[in-house]
Design an enzyme around this catalytic site. Structure first.
Site, PDB file in Angstrom:
ATOM      1  N   CYS A 147      14.998 -23.248  -1.527  1.00 38.34           N
ATOM      2  CA  CYS A 147      16.068 -22.431  -1.228  1.00 38.34           C
ATOM      3  C   CYS A 147      17.346 -22.488  -2.206  1.00 38.34           C
ATOM      4  O   CYS A 147      18.052 -21.406  -2.540  1.00 38.34           O
ATOM      5  CB  CYS A 147      16.676 -22.914   0.204  1.00 38.34           C
ATOM      6  SG  CYS A 147      15.450 -23.271   1.513  1.00 38.34           S
ATOM      7  N   CYS A 154      16.429 -27.987   1.153  1.00 39.06           N
ATOM      8  CA  CYS A 154      15.232 -27.280   0.549  1.00 39.06           C
ATOM      9  C   CYS A 154      15.512 -27.044  -0.921  1.00 39.06           C
ATOM     10  O   CYS A 154      16.316 -26.103  -1.119  1.00 39.06           O
ATOM     11  CB  CYS A 154      14.764 -26.090   1.387  1.00 39.06           C
ATOM     12  SG  CYS A 154      13.785 -25.088   0.616  1.00 39.06           S
ATOM     13  N   CYS A 172       5.043 -19.098  -9.348  1.00 35.21           N
ATOM     14  CA  CYS A 172       3.710 -18.811 -10.175  1.00 35.21           C
ATOM     15  C   CYS A 172       3.399 -17.483 -10.832  1.00 35.21           C
ATOM     16  O   CYS A 172       3.502 -16.386 -10.084  1.00 35.21           O
ATOM     17  CB  CYS A 172       2.470 -19.112  -9.133  1.00 35.21           C
ATOM     18  SG  CYS A 172       0.953 -18.456  -9.935  1.00 35.21           S
ATOM     19  N   CYS A 211       0.347 -15.741  -9.732  1.00 32.45           N
ATOM     20  CA  CYS A 211       0.525 -14.891  -8.404  1.00 32.45           C
ATOM     21  C   CYS A 211       1.500 -13.853  -8.261  1.00 32.45           C
ATOM     22  O   CYS A 211       1.060 -12.766  -7.616  1.00 32.45           O
ATOM     23  CB  CYS A 211       1.209 -16.111  -7.577  1.00 32.45           C
ATOM     24  SG  CYS A 211       0.376 -17.732  -7.155  1.00 32.45           S
TER      25      CYS A 211
END
Length: 439
Positions: A57, A54, A178, A181
């Site tokens: 990760c 990932c 982001c 965010c």
């Protein structure tokens, strides 16, 4: 030569399954040690459920390791290969990577903060403070928001929690990297706390749960979607078009709530169940109306109509509204100090805090509105419920909607009473009242 080749293969396989070296401060967790180290301990843990392949990760590694070093002696930081141990980690709701959770013993909460060392440290310190206060039997104060009020949404729970529920939802589709965010995050958490019990706020990592994000046309971050109350489909979602401060979000959500919520029913208190249902609301508005012999059906219905108008006005508050007849629930009247100044009377009670406030003005649309408006802004005097518990409610018959009737007078028929003349003589006359010992 073969030996060195085999060693290289072993090292490659090992590194492909682990993101953190054995010398790292991040504790390697496995199914064999997870229970002993995490869920059966009384330490605070931040646990990452990762997959070696990932990308998010891998990007997290340096910040996660910094947090582990900084939290030495305060909290534990661990990581488990959820891709390798799928069956074990499934019970913790892991469907995407990385999934990060906070553990205190067997209690777990999704981590909702940013993926920086500072944010992990802040979350651990908050958990430590809450744990310490809990030991003292108190709640930790000083926080204006509660991140746990934001529901962590995933592909596995989105349908059940959002689409199949009757609740109203605001859902933020975000990306961990982001900037906008990250700016929104504290406002979203504060709004979720203020809207608790009215509108649910959720957050879904759109970079992990791409199928759900794509289904709702998410192309930028953050994207906020509104889902109305009742059963929903993909077409039910509406774009959120409000501001991005906590007050903007709360105002927008309450306006939507007012549009969608039906007016509350004004219910007569006739059983424990009636009062219990009202007590489970944020506030319970209790009215005691005059006895039906003191105020006929038209009079009573007029009072109930006033309550219905105000119930509709304050419906977005999700309060409960009940009434009882004067004298029918003496324990309720005593606990809320009602009836001392006559009827009708009103009190608003917070059953969870066992506090109430009494209407001192007129029992009219204007008087009650001023009373409730002050309560809405946190003004007004409160008092503890007498007895420090919600009062006993007697089971009574509900009002049939008719006027009251006086009980019939009992007629005494003296025609069959036969008194002898001597007995009549023995009956005391008016002079008996004036007899004295000197006579």
């Amino acid at each position: 030569m073969l030996h060195s080749h085999l060693l290289g293969v072993i090292l490659f396989v090992t590194s492909s399954y682990a993101l953190y070296e054995s010398s790292s401060d991040v504790v390697e967790l496995t199914p064999s040690n997870f229970e002993r180290l995490v869920t059966k301990s009384d330490e605070i843990w931040i646990v990452e459920f990762f997959a070696p392949w990932c990308g998010h990760c891998k990007n997290l590694v340096p910040e996660y390791q910094k947090a582990a070093r900084a939290l030495k002696g305060i909290a534990k930081v661990g990581a488990i290969n959820a891709d390798q141990h799928k069956e074990f980690t499934k019970k913790y709701g892991v469907t995407g990577f990385p999934t990060i959770k906070m553990f205190v013993g067997n209690k777990q909460n999704p981590y909702q903060g940013q993926r920086t060392a500072e944010a992990f440290v802040d979350a651990a310190l908050t958990a430590a403070k809450e744990k310490a206060y809990e030991t003292l039997g108190k709640k930790a104060g000083g926080s204006t928001s509660d991140k746990s009020a934001v529901v962590e949404l995933t592909e596995s729970n989105f349908k059940e929690l959002v689409l199949e529920s009757d609740d109203m939802w605001l859902v933020e589709f975000f990306a961990p990297w982001c900037g906008h965010c990250k700016t929104l995050e504290p406002h979203w958490a504060k709004a979720a706390t203020e809207l608790k019990g009215k509108v649910k706020l959720g957050a879904l990592d759109a970079t992990v749960h791409q199928m759900i994000a794509s289904r709702f046309g998410v192309q930028g971050y953050p994207t906020i979607k509104f889902f109305p109350s009742g059963k929903k489909t993909s077409e039910s979602a509406e774009d959120y078009n409000g501001g991005r401060t906590s007050s903007d979000i709360v105002t927008w959500a309450l306006d939507k709530l007012a549009e969608n919520v039906p007016p509350p029913e004004i219910v007569q208190v006739v059983s424990e169940e009636t009062m219990k249902a009202c007590s489970e609301k944020p506030l319970c508005v209790v009215s005691v109306l005059p006895h039906i012999l003191d105020c006929d059906a038209a009079c009573r219905n007029n009072y109930i109509s006033v309550l219905a108008v105000l119930g509709d006005k304050y419906k977005a508050k999700m309060w409960g509204w009940v009434w009882s007849e004067a004298g029918s629930q003496p324990a309720l009247e005593e606990a809320l100090e009602l009836g001392g100044f006559g009827y009708p009377a009103m009190a608003v009670v917070n059953a969870k805090k066992l506090k109430f406030s009494t209407l001192r003005g007129s029992f009219s649309e204007t008087g009650i509105n001023e009373f409730l408006r002050d309560l809405s802004f946190g003004r007004g005097q409160t008092a503890p419920v007498k007895g420090a518990e919600m009062p006993f409610i007697q089971t009574t018959e509900p009002w049939d909607g008719n006027d009251g009737e006086l009980p019939p007078e009992e007629d005494i028929d003296l025609s069959d009473v036969d008194l002898e003349k001597d007995e009549l003589r023995k009956l005391p006359g008016p002079d008996f009242l004036f007899e004295s010992c000197d006579t």
